[in-house]
Design an enzyme around this catalytic site. Structure first.
Site, mmCIF file in Angstrom:
data_model
loop_
_atom_site.group_PDB
_atom_site.id
_atom_site.type_symbol
_atom_site.label_atom_id
_atom_site.label_comp_id
_atom_site.label_asym_id
_atom_site.label_seq_id
_atom_site.Cartn_x
_atom_site.Cartn_y
_atom_site.Cartn_z
ATOM 1 N N THR A 76 7.907 30.204 -101.865
ATOM 2 C CA THR A 76 8.403 30.692 -100.579
ATOM 3 C C THR A 76 9.753 31.388 -100.673
ATOM 4 O O THR A 76 10.023 32.331 -99.935
ATOM 5 C CB THR A 76 8.516 29.517 -99.582
ATOM 6 O OG1 THR A 76 7.391 28.662 -99.747
ATOM 7 C CG2 THR A 76 8.558 30.032 -98.151
ATOM 8 N N CYS A 134 -0.751 22.703 -88.650
ATOM 9 C CA CYS A 134 -2.171 22.917 -88.874
ATOM 10 C C CYS A 134 -2.482 24.400 -88.755
ATOM 11 O O CYS A 134 -1.649 25.193 -88.308
ATOM 12 C CB CYS A 134 -3.007 22.140 -87.858
ATOM 13 S SG CYS A 134 -2.749 20.350 -87.922
ATOM 14 N N ASP A 148 16.205 28.145 -102.811
ATOM 15 C CA ASP A 148 15.027 27.569 -102.157
ATOM 16 C C ASP A 148 15.069 27.911 -100.680
ATOM 17 O O ASP A 148 16.112 28.309 -100.142
ATOM 18 C CB ASP A 148 14.991 26.053 -102.352
ATOM 19 C CG ASP A 148 13.566 25.504 -102.311
ATOM 20 O OD1 ASP A 148 12.639 26.265 -101.973
ATOM 21 O OD2 ASP A 148 13.379 24.321 -102.630
ATOM 22 N N ASP A 149 13.915 27.760 -100.014
ATOM 23 C CA ASP A 149 13.856 28.089 -98.587
ATOM 24 C C ASP A 149 14.586 27.068 -97.734
ATOM 25 O O ASP A 149 15.178 27.395 -96.710
ATOM 26 C CB ASP A 149 12.400 28.214 -98.130
ATOM 27 C CG ASP A 149 11.564 27.021 -98.558
ATOM 28 O OD1 ASP A 149 11.738 25.934 -97.986
ATOM 29 O OD2 ASP A 149 10.726 27.180 -99.467
ATOM 30 N N GLY A 153 -2.261 23.374 -93.975
ATOM 31 C CA GLY A 153 -2.767 22.005 -93.970
ATOM 32 C C GLY A 153 -3.737 21.769 -95.105
ATOM 33 O O GLY A 153 -4.670 22.549 -95.285
#
Length: 498
Positions: free
Chosen positions: A303, A2, A365-366, A28
């Site tokens: 990302t 969050c 990719d991350d 979030g």
């Protein structure tokens, strides 16, 4: 995961809270809420959905006051129940609203204690409501003599004694002020900033420094593990370092995936850490595969871009943008159901065929979690004409659940759980799979702040910094499966339409 923000200002605070929540939206996308203090009245509005959709102009206008907090949420149980949107409110003592980032791993025990011993009723399944009521009880039992900063700190120390897990918290107490605190291990992030205005100094507490940057606040520092800061309505700042504080153990997945690259967490640049992840991957490839035939490196947006660029540079191969992202689709990692994730991948990404046709492509990719997205992207690259498709992950294999606030699926749904790297490679359909080494990932982050000697790496190593009670991970398996999440979502839908 969050996002939280709290501001003690000198003028109307709602516009700043709203702007900060849009900046923290990546943390979030399920629900959002804002609470402000208008005199002694707490004004609160929250709802399901993105920040821009939750707050009509008319409702924002009602959120008056120069002090307030905000929250964006995605649920670790997959529920879209409006009752669990934050901030949460309790009327005694004084009136408190609270927003929480993290997860309590002893919430079930605490719920029983709150009902049987503290005589407090809980109306949701959220551990954040548990945390709020623990704090309210600890504050209440200090008595009616008044509420000084040291009373707040004593109550938070009570939380540290009773609550086990990860929590970064911002709370607002009617007529008193705003406080922020981190769990004793500092697993989840929180930063403190200030801004000097012609009306005086304002303070802000947030999940990430980028929220402070956007609001033109100066980053003072990260909150320390177990630390609590309290800001009175007059703008006086008080701090307290708890006797229960432990060595800092921030969640390493923040650096891999969740935090924005333009943030600083625990004095570590997310951007620089990801650059170093890419460099470490390149060194591994050069060591283990010196005669590689990679023609081009292509990141899976967004990302992984930061890691993919130095990876391509150090391999001395081309870097190209081969996938175009639809920016109006949410993060598939945090979508609640397998079917929804599968549909979203094709809607989210489209391949630029010219960058794939006839080439040996290294996709970066991350991380690889369920493997569903990775499998589809590899197939998209083949459909676009790639000769061979290699796949690199900037993090090690995710084999175990994260229990500190990141919605890792049930262990049985993790593609790396119970498989070795060759088996994962076959499952994904890649011609070759390259994972980051855990030691290299730690070094990439630690270089930014050598003072941090330990990270929470539990989803890679199964080493949980708080320890885990017997049966907890088995219970997590049943609650986090896609089947359980679909059931929760159906129940929530029935509540919203019934």
């Amino acid at each position: 995961m969050c996002g939280i923000i709290g501001i003690v200002g000198k003028q109307a605070v709602t516009p700043s809270l709203y702007d900060a929540l849009t900046i923290l939206q990546h943390r979030g996308q399920d629900a959002a809420g804002i609470a402000t203090l208008d005199g002694h009245k707490i004004r609160l509005f929250k709802g399901n959905g993105l920040v821009a959709d939750v707050f009509p102009h008319a409702e924002l206008a009602k959120l008056k006051g120069s002090v307030g907090i905000g929250h964006v949420r995605y649920p670790t149980a997959g529920s879209a129940n409006l009752d669990e949107a934050q901030p949460f409110y309790v009327n005694s003592p004084y009136g408190i609203v609270l927003g929480h980032n993290g997860n309590l791993i002893n919430a079930a025990t605490l719920k029983k204690e709150l009902f049987d011993g503290d005589r407090r009723h809980l109306n949701t399944e959220s551990d954040s409501e548990v945390l709020l009521n623990v704090f309210a009880h600890e504050l209440h039992r200090l008595g009616p003599a008044g509420m000084r900063p040291q009373d707040v700190f004593e109550a938070v120390d009570g939380i540290h004694q009773r609550c086990k897990g990860a929590y970064s918290v911002i709370a607002m107490i009617s007529g008193k002020g705003i406080l922020g605190f981190r769990d004793p291990h500092g697993i989840r992030p929180a930063v403190l900033g200030y801004k000097d205005t012609d009306r005086g100094r304002e303070y802000a507490i947030a999940s990430e420094s980028v929220a402070l940057d956007t609001l033109d606040f100066t980053l003072m520092r990260d909150l320390k593990p177990g630390e609590c800061v309290f800001i009175t309505l007059d703008g006086e700042l008080y701090t307290h370092e708890s006797q229960y504080a432990q060595a800092a153990s921030p969640c390493i997945f923040e650096y891999v995936y969740f935090a924005r690259p333009d943030s600083m967490l625990d004095k570590i640049s997310i951007y620089k850490a990801r650059l170093r992840m890419g460099q470490a991957l390149a060194q591994k490839i050069l060591k283990e595969w010196p005669d590689h035939d990679i023609d081009v490196v292509i990141p899976i947006p967004d990302t992984s871009r930061t890691a993919a660029l130095p990876l391509a540079y150090d391999l001395d191969v081309k870097y190209r943008e081969g996938f175009i992202k639809n920016r109006y689709i949410g993060r598939t990692f945090i979508m609640p159901g397998q079917a929804q994730r599968s549909r979203s991948v094709r809607h989210k990404l489209n391949a630029v065929s010219l960058e794939f046709r006839g080439k040996n492509v290294l996709l970066v990719d991350d991380s690889i979690v369920r493997g569903t997205t990775s499998r589809q992207i590899i197939q998209m690259a083949r459909d676009a004409g790639a000769n061979k498709v290699y796949f690199a992950s900037a993090s090690p294999p995710v084999r175990y659940p994260n229990i500190y606030g990141i919605d890792m699926p049930a262990p049985s749904e993790l593609v790396a759980n119970g498989r070795d790297e060759r088996e994962i490679e076959e499952e994904l359909g890649a011609d070759r799979l390259i994972y980051q080494e855990l030691d290299d990932l730690i070094a990439a982050c630690q270089e930014g702040n050598p003072g941090i000697t330990r990270f929470d790496t539990s989803c890679f190593s199964e080493e949980y910094v708080t320890g885990v009670e017997d049966g907890y991970l088995e219970d997590l398996q049943s609650r986090r499966s896609d089947q359980a999440k679909q059931k929760n979502s159906s129940l929530a839908g029935a509540q919203l339409t019934g």
